[in-house]
Design a protein around this motif. Sequence first.
Motif, short mmCIF file in Angstrom:
data_model
loop_
_atom_site.label_atom_id
_atom_site.label_comp_id
_atom_site.label_asym_id
_atom_site.label_seq_id
_atom_site.Cartn_x
_atom_site.Cartn_y
_atom_site.Cartn_z
N GLY A 422 0.84 -1.19 0.00
CA GLY A 422 0.00 0.00 0.00
C GLY A 422 0.88 1.24 0.00
N LEU A 423 0.62 2.14 -0.90
CA LEU A 423 1.43 3.35 -1.00
C LEU A 423 1.47 4.08 0.34
CD1 LEU A 423 2.92 5.27 -3.08
CD2 LEU A 423 0.77 6.54 -3.15
N SER A 424 0.30 4.22 0.98
CA SER A 424 0.22 4.92 2.25
C SER A 424 -0.35 4.04 3.35
CB SER A 424 -0.64 6.18 2.09
OG SER A 424 -1.94 5.85 1.65
N GLY A 425 -0.39 2.71 3.12
CA GLY A 425 -0.91 1.76 4.09
C GLY A 425 -2.27 1.24 3.66
N ASP A 426 -2.65 0.11 4.19
CA ASP A 426 -1.86 -0.87 4.92
C ASP A 426 -1.22 -1.84 3.92
OD1 ASP A 426 -3.43 0.41 6.80
OD2 ASP A 426 -3.86 -1.39 7.92
N SER A 427 -0.02 -2.32 4.25
CA SER A 427 0.64 -3.34 3.43
C SER A 427 0.57 -4.67 4.16
CB SER A 427 2.10 -2.95 3.17
OG SER A 427 2.18 -1.74 2.45
N SER A 428 0.60 -5.77 3.41
CA SER A 428 0.41 -7.08 4.03
C SER A 428 1.02 -8.17 3.17
CB SER A 428 -1.09 -7.36 4.23
OG SER A 428 -1.78 -7.29 2.99
N ALA A 429 1.19 -9.35 3.78
CA ALA A 429 1.69 -10.52 3.06
C ALA A 429 1.11 -11.77 3.70
CB ALA A 429 3.22 -10.57 3.09
N PHE A 430 0.78 -12.78 2.86
CA PHE A 430 0.14 -14.00 3.32
C PHE A 430 0.71 -15.19 2.57
CE2 PHE A 430 -2.78 -10.45 3.56
CZ PHE A 430 -3.24 -10.51 4.86
N ASP A 431 0.75 -16.34 3.24
CA ASP A 431 1.15 -17.55 2.52
C ASP A 431 -0.06 -18.14 1.81
OD1 ASP A 431 -0.37 -19.00 4.36
OD2 ASP A 431 1.35 -19.85 5.41
N ALA A 432 0.13 -19.30 1.17
CA ALA A 432 -0.92 -19.86 0.32
C ALA A 432 -2.13 -20.35 1.11
CB ALA A 432 -0.35 -21.01 -0.51
N ARG A 433 -2.02 -20.44 2.44
CA ARG A 433 -3.16 -20.85 3.26
C ARG A 433 -3.79 -19.67 3.99
NH1 ARG A 433 -2.62 -26.62 6.10
NH2 ARG A 433 -4.80 -26.63 5.42
N GLY A 434 -3.30 -18.48 3.71
CA GLY A 434 -3.88 -17.29 4.31
C GLY A 434 -3.27 -16.88 5.62
N HIS A 435 -2.17 -17.52 6.05
CA HIS A 435 -1.51 -17.10 7.28
C HIS A 435 -0.82 -15.76 7.06
CE1 HIS A 435 -1.56 -21.59 7.92
NE2 HIS A 435 -2.11 -21.15 9.03
N ARG A 436 -0.98 -14.87 8.00
CA ARG A 436 -0.37 -13.54 7.88
C ARG A 436 1.13 -13.64 8.12
NH1 ARG A 436 -2.42 -8.57 11.54
NH2 ARG A 436 -4.34 -8.98 10.34
N LEU A 437 1.89 -13.10 7.17
CA LEU A 437 3.34 -13.06 7.27
C LEU A 437 3.85 -11.68 7.65
CD1 LEU A 437 4.12 -15.05 3.98
CD2 LEU A 437 3.96 -15.97 6.31
N ALA A 438 3.12 -10.65 7.28
CA ALA A 438 3.52 -9.28 7.60
C ALA A 438 2.30 -8.38 7.50
CB ALA A 438 4.62 -8.79 6.65
N TRP A 439 2.31 -7.30 8.30
CA TRP A 439 1.26 -6.29 8.23
C TRP A 439 1.86 -4.96 8.65
CZ3 TRP A 439 -3.97 -7.16 6.92
CH2 TRP A 439 -4.81 -6.01 6.99
N CYS A 440 1.80 -3.98 7.77
CA CYS A 440 2.30 -2.63 8.05
C CYS A 440 1.11 -1.69 8.10
CB CYS A 440 3.29 -2.18 6.98
SG CYS A 440 4.71 -3.28 6.76
#
Length: 494
Positions: A422-440
């Motif tokens: 996200g340019l100004s938020g929120d940014s995120s990342a997930f694995d193939a099962r939907g587990h959260r890997l990162a959240w900004c």
Amino acid sequence: MPPSANPERVRGAVAAFVAGALPALAFPAPAWWFVAWFGVVPLLWLVRTAPGPGDGAARGWLGATAFVLTTQYWLAGSAGLLLPVLAAGLGALWLPWGWLAHRLLAAPVGGGRATVALVALPSAWVAAEVARSWPPLGGSWAPLGASQASQPVTLASASLGGVWLTSFLVVAANTALAGLLAGGGRLGALMCLAMSVAVGPLWYLLGPDPGAGPVLRVALVQPGDIADSDARQGAGELWTATLVGRRPDLVVWGESSVGQDLDSHPEALARLVELSRRVGADVLVNVDARAPDGRIRKSSVLIGPDGLAGSYQKTRLVPFGEYVPLRPLFGWVTRGSKAAAEDRQPGAGPVVLRAGALPIGALISYEAVFPDLARREAQLGAALLAYQSSTSSFQGSWAQPQLAAQPAVRAVEAGRPAVHAGLSGDSSAFDARGHRLAWCPAGFRGAVVVDVPLGSTTTWYQRLGDWVPVVAFAVLGAAVVRWRRPAGGDTLPG
């Protein structure tokens, strides 16, 4: 209806409007996901106790209107006074659901009607969500199934039938609870409730495991809400430069991170190529600029040490935000809102970009709400879904976490990991099962590196596509035909 009954109708309508907003609490920012599993019951009860099927349909419509307004209140800045009208129009898609809910659940409720309701009402709800997902109507924003984005265990059902199956199960659980309260077919209601809640967890435990796979180090760059396009790109370059020595494999910028057409401005392209060399990774930027042909386009552009490595042009544009539907009719809305003064040019469809040997499915912002786009990217061979967004117009609103949660749903549906910058938020990342890997969150400024396992699987949703909507519409049609005639003293509107 005698005049003395009018106050009761008004109270019922107001109560239905309030009750319809309750399920919105299951979505970010509150993200009380568990509310979805019982949050529709108050509205169902109000529909059930309406004076007649026409009033039941009206209460369902009012509740759905409130739900749309609550989950998308932040659109007031771009749609202006048109937002309540749009919400009411979308809410009308739930009129069949409200009518059927009254016909099937109004007292007395026998076992037969209760059993039919457990299938017909979730089907009617899903049919409304699917109709609402038509791009000119705003896309499938906030389907009930997406409320489970933070819960991989309950969201696992999306790998079987997309977010539509998860929505079906959530509404089925609510219908079963309402049936239990109504006292009809309690055994069937209990069984339906147990099955609805259990499908996701059982598939999570027994379904195919995508495995860990090789790990990709992805950097997400979030410079913040910067109005000036040159300053915005400069901030992205500065934060990306901090990645030197951290050895990312891929750097992802947000939507509209570059405000110049790179073909027309070779100096800007040269800076980005040099930046890629310094960091040692391809950089996925996003260009929002006027092209040499005079049209404005939004494109994901992959830049490597050797120059341009590929691009994708945004296919699904945001109604009013990036184009005005039926501009000759609704163009007036631009005078009192932030609606697009000029329509963007849409692209032809999904493509796969290649960062070295890595196939990437790049999609842009609003496209995160469309299951078919992520599914198509997976079918084309994408190993990673990369979303780029800009929610600067909705800074600090629920829009930002709502959008950042969507890639989790798409990851489960497509069986592919997903990242979202996200340019100004929120940014995120997930694995193939939907587990959260990162959240900004929206307040974060900088670049974060996240290890993304590239394990993947071919899901049943990827194989079969939108089979749940097909079944839902078939059931809805059959239920309407079966229950179209009034029973007892009921009267139909008109």
